[in-house]
Design a protein around this motif. Structure first.
Motif, PDB file in Angstrom:
ATOM      1  N   LEU A 157     -15.266  19.805   7.289  1.00  0.00           N
ATOM      2  CA  LEU A 157     -14.607  19.174   6.145  1.00  0.00           C
ATOM      3  C   LEU A 157     -15.572  18.969   4.992  1.00  0.00           C
ATOM      4  O   LEU A 157     -15.175  19.064   3.824  1.00  0.00           O
ATOM      5  N   ALA A 158     -16.829  18.666   5.301  1.00  0.00           N
ATOM      6  CA  ALA A 158     -17.801  18.483   4.233  1.00  0.00           C
ATOM      7  C   ALA A 158     -17.982  19.764   3.433  1.00  0.00           C
ATOM      8  O   ALA A 158     -18.066  19.745   2.203  1.00  0.00           O
ATOM      9  N   GLY A 159     -18.013  20.880   4.122  1.00  0.00           N
ATOM     10  CA  GLY A 159     -18.143  22.144   3.415  1.00  0.00           C
ATOM     11  C   GLY A 159     -16.942  22.472   2.561  1.00  0.00           C
ATOM     12  O   GLY A 159     -17.056  23.126   1.533  1.00  0.00           O
ATOM     13  N   SER A 160     -15.766  21.980   2.952  1.00  0.00           N
ATOM     14  CA  SER A 160     -14.555  22.272   2.198  1.00  0.00           C
ATOM     15  C   SER A 160     -14.307  21.295   1.072  1.00  0.00           C
ATOM     16  O   SER A 160     -13.852  21.666  -0.002  1.00  0.00           O
ATOM     17  N   LEU A 161     -14.634  20.019   1.304  1.00  0.00           N
ATOM     18  CA  LEU A 161     -14.252  18.978   0.353  1.00  0.00           C
ATOM     19  C   LEU A 161     -15.333  18.627  -0.654  1.00  0.00           C
ATOM     20  O   LEU A 161     -15.028  18.107  -1.714  1.00  0.00           O
ATOM     21  N   PHE A 162     -16.583  18.863  -0.358  1.00  0.00           N
ATOM     22  CA  PHE A 162     -17.627  18.275  -1.184  1.00  0.00           C
ATOM     23  C   PHE A 162     -18.687  19.270  -1.634  1.00  0.00           C
ATOM     24  O   PHE A 162     -18.853  19.523  -2.810  1.00  0.00           O
ATOM     25  N   PHE A 163     -19.400  19.870  -0.697  1.00  0.00           N
ATOM     26  CA  PHE A 163     -20.628  20.557  -1.051  1.00  0.00           C
ATOM     27  C   PHE A 163     -20.393  21.876  -1.767  1.00  0.00           C
ATOM     28  O   PHE A 163     -21.275  22.358  -2.452  1.00  0.00           O
ATOM     29  N   ASN A 164     -19.229  22.470  -1.635  1.00  0.00           N
ATOM     30  CA  ASN A 164     -18.971  23.741  -2.307  1.00  0.00           C
ATOM     31  C   ASN A 164     -18.421  23.559  -3.710  1.00  0.00           C
ATOM     32  O   ASN A 164     -18.069  24.535  -4.370  1.00  0.00           O
ATOM     33  N   LEU A 165     -18.321  22.308  -4.177  1.00  0.00           N
ATOM     34  CA  LEU A 165     -17.742  22.024  -5.480  1.00  0.00           C
ATOM     35  C   LEU A 165     -18.760  21.300  -6.348  1.00  0.00           C
ATOM     36  O   LEU A 165     -19.666  20.634  -5.855  1.00  0.00           O
ATOM     37  N   MET A 207      -6.152  23.070  11.596  1.00  0.00           N
ATOM     38  CA  MET A 207      -6.942  23.024  10.363  1.00  0.00           C
ATOM     39  C   MET A 207      -7.610  24.366  10.070  1.00  0.00           C
ATOM     40  O   MET A 207      -7.962  24.645   8.919  1.00  0.00           O
ATOM     41  N   VAL A 208      -7.804  25.184  11.100  1.00  0.00           N
ATOM     42  CA  VAL A 208      -8.381  26.514  10.878  1.00  0.00           C
ATOM     43  C   VAL A 208      -7.506  27.307   9.909  1.00  0.00           C
ATOM     44  O   VAL A 208      -8.010  28.015   9.020  1.00  0.00           O
ATOM     45  N   ARG A 209      -6.192  27.187  10.058  1.00  0.00           N
ATOM     46  CA  ARG A 209      -5.264  27.948   9.210  1.00  0.00           C
ATOM     47  C   ARG A 209      -5.060  27.314   7.849  1.00  0.00           C
ATOM     48  O   ARG A 209      -4.665  27.989   6.902  1.00  0.00           O
ATOM     49  N   HIS A 210      -5.296  26.007   7.721  1.00  0.00           N
ATOM     50  CA  HIS A 210      -4.938  25.289   6.491  1.00  0.00           C
ATOM     51  C   HIS A 210      -6.148  24.683   5.799  1.00  0.00           C
ATOM     52  O   HIS A 210      -6.019  23.683   5.097  1.00  0.00           O
ATOM     53  N   LEU A 211      -7.320  25.294   5.985  1.00  0.00           N
ATOM     54  CA  LEU A 211      -8.534  24.707   5.438  1.00  0.00           C
ATOM     55  C   LEU A 211      -8.527  24.688   3.917  1.00  0.00           C
ATOM     56  O   LEU A 211      -9.169  23.827   3.305  1.00  0.00           O
ATOM     57  N   ASP A 212      -7.795  25.585   3.300  1.00  0.00           N
ATOM     58  CA  ASP A 212      -7.770  25.671   1.839  1.00  0.00           C
ATOM     59  C   ASP A 212      -6.439  25.222   1.243  1.00  0.00           C
ATOM     60  O   ASP A 212      -6.155  25.495   0.073  1.00  0.00           O
ATOM     61  N   SER A 213      -5.609  24.548   2.031  1.00  0.00           N
ATOM     62  CA  SER A 213      -4.320  24.083   1.516  1.00  0.00           C
ATOM     63  C   SER A 213      -4.215  22.573   1.672  1.00  0.00           C
ATOM     64  O   SER A 213      -5.034  21.927   2.331  1.00  0.00           O
ATOM     65  N   ARG A 258     -14.175  27.715   9.325  1.00  0.00           N
ATOM     66  CA  ARG A 258     -13.134  27.898  10.347  1.00  0.00           C
ATOM     67  C   ARG A 258     -13.741  28.051  11.745  1.00  0.00           C
ATOM     68  O   ARG A 258     -13.177  27.563  12.724  1.00  0.00           O
ATOM     69  N   TRP A 259     -14.864  28.746  11.829  1.00  0.00           N
ATOM     70  CA  TRP A 259     -15.501  28.891  13.132  1.00  0.00           C
ATOM     71  C   TRP A 259     -16.019  27.545  13.652  1.00  0.00           C
ATOM     72  O   TRP A 259     -16.068  27.310  14.855  1.00  0.00           O
ATOM     73  N   VAL A 260     -16.412  26.676  12.744  1.00  0.00           N
ATOM     74  CA  VAL A 260     -16.849  25.336  13.149  1.00  0.00           C
ATOM     75  C   VAL A 260     -15.685  24.572  13.779  1.00  0.00           C
ATOM     76  O   VAL A 260     -15.845  23.878  14.791  1.00  0.00           O
ATOM     77  N   LEU A 261     -14.503  24.709  13.200  1.00  0.00           N
ATOM     78  CA  LEU A 261     -13.326  24.030  13.743  1.00  0.00           C
ATOM     79  C   LEU A 261     -12.925  24.613  15.100  1.00  0.00           C
ATOM     80  O   LEU A 261     -12.462  23.880  15.976  1.00  0.00           O
ATOM     81  N   VAL A 262     -13.087  25.907  15.268  1.00  0.00           N
ATOM     82  CA  VAL A 262     -12.789  26.515  16.570  1.00  0.00           C
ATOM     83  C   VAL A 262     -13.724  25.953  17.634  1.00  0.00           C
ATOM     84  O   VAL A 262     -13.292  25.607  18.753  1.00  0.00           O
TER      85      VAL A 262
END
Length: 433
Positions: free
Chosen positions: A25-33, A89-95, A161-165
């Motif tokens: 989640l950190a990679g999706s919500l914070f550090f890439n922005l 969450m693997v499927r919806h990481l960007d939604s 996504r691999w992290v979530l798996v």
């Protein structure tokens, strides 16, 4: 093998799975922005975790205390639920579907922690061992997070996504040692015949079943819960205050790693020192001391708010968070009747989550420049100092059969609100006649 060993293994894997979800989640919500884009998404995530929790939280406790499979069943169910949600969450990481799924994982994680906290008293022999048992679990939590950090970061370089798996796999694995735990569902008759002084305690039964506590112990739990709520608010506030300050200050990425490492070192130090401190200081005094230490360090950082002093602050806040949680858990495990431990932990965990979110929203919602680091740290110190005064004053008042200052203040505030509403109604009421 002792039942506590199975709980320890379960907790180690649970902590590893939670750490993997946090990395994803950190990679999706914070550090890439950039900071401007990160603020709205982080604020939305915090609001999603806060808004429905007040409704769901009260349901967790009764489920933990009265579920047919016992608290062991709730621990297994929480692990399976987090595994399923991680795969979703693997499927919806960007939604936007990521947010309700993340909320579900949070609720399942809180359910696990409530059930785990309610199980611990049945796996120790004496009340004085509670802090040590909780300390061991906290150390295992840090170890699980550390063990998961390496694979999680490496996998995140390819895709979150691999992290979530991997998190889903870990949560499934935690159900195997959880299945070896004793059943600990509490039934009413278990409270009617507490064991005698020399009677041995059977595994899976509460260490010392007891009748409902008198008002002094109940008041002590409420005061400890209020103090711990301030601790959680200070933790969330400090995390996001330092994180966004580092982003706006142009800090290199490794400074974020230093911040999390400093916080983790503080938590580790708190978990290691808790048993030694508990043998010399009661839980209540230890909880007040941690708040006082955090306030003192905050006022020191105000005089020199550089990156190194901020790392020291993060370490002290981590120490305060660990010691405070261990003390609070031991107070509830010691003073609450076995049949109500689950719902008591659920009720307080709901409040703590709300306080953590509220604390985190203050620096997240503030536009850049309106809440500078120096002002934020000053607020942190004032909050810690006020909490110490109210908690110490409350314990002093309870020991003498008086009302705690915080209760008096809350009563007066409620009365003032009621008076204000009644005055507005009289003003807005249309005249008749």
């Amino acid at each position: 093998m002792q039942p506590f060993t199975w709980l320890a293994r379960t907790h180690l894997l649970s902590a590893a799975g939670d750490a993997l979800i946090a990395i994803a989640l950190a990679g999706s919500l914070f550090f890439n922005l950039d900071p401007a884009a990160a603020r709205p998404r982080v604020a939305l995530y915090l609001l999603v975790t806060m808004a429905p929790f007040a409704v769901v939280g009260p349901l967790i406790g009764p489920l933990v205390d009265r579920s047919r499979g016992g608290r062991r069943g709730m621990i297994i169910g929480a692990g399976m639920a987090r595994a399923v949600l991680a795969l979703l969450m693997v499927r919806h990481l960007d939604s936007l579907l990521l947010f309700p799924e993340a909320f579900g994982a949070l609720v399942a994680g809180k359910t696990y922690h409530v059930a785990k906290s309610a199980v611990v008293p049945g796996l120790v022999r004496e009340e004085r061992d509670l802090v040590e048992a909780n300390s061991k679990l906290m150390l295992l939590s840090g170890l699980g997070g550390a063990l998961a950090a390496g694979p999680g970061v490496l996998l995140s370089l390819a895709s979150s996504r691999w992290v979530l798996v991997l998190a889903a796999v870990v949560f499934v694995l935690m159900t195997f040692p959880a299945a070896r735990l004793p059943r600990t569902a509490v039934r009413p008759h278990e409270l009617s015949q507490p064991p005698g002084p020399g009677q041995p305690i059977q595994p899976g039964q509460p260490a010392q079943p007891r009748q409902p506590r008198p008002g002094r112990q109940r008041g002590g739990m409420l005061l400890a819960g209020s103090a711990m709520g301030v601790v959680r608010a200070m933790t969330g506030f400090t995390l996001f205050l330092i994180a966004f300050w580092l982003r706006t200050d142009g800090a290199a990425p490794w400074w974020f790693g230093f911040m999390f490492t400093a916080s983790a070192v503080g938590q580790l130090a708190g978990a290691l020192s808790a048993p030694w401190l508990r043998r010399r200081i009661r839980e209540e005094l230890l909880l007040a001391s941690t708040l006082l230490l955090a306030a003192a360090v905050s006022f020191y950082v105000v005089t020199a708010p550089d990156r190194f002093s901020v790392l020291v602050l993060a370490m002290v806040i981590g120490l305060m968070s660990a010691l405070g949680k261990l003390c609070f858990d031991a107070i509830v495990q010691r003073d609450e009747v076995p049949a109500d431990r689950g719902r008591t932990f659920a009720r307080f965990e709901t409040r703590f989550q709300l306080m953590w979110v509220i604390g985190g929203l203050v620096p997240v919602a503030a536009p850049s420049g309106i809440l500078p680091l120096r002002a934020g740290v000053m607020l942190l110190g004032i909050a810690g100092l006020v909490a110490v005064v109210l908690y110490a004053g409350g314990m002093w008042a309870l020991a003498r059969g008086r009302r705690p200052p915080s209760e008096i203040i809350a009563t007066r505030v409620r009365a003032r609100i009621v008076q204000t509403r009644m005055r507005r109604r009289r003003v807005n009421r249309p005249e008749t006649g």
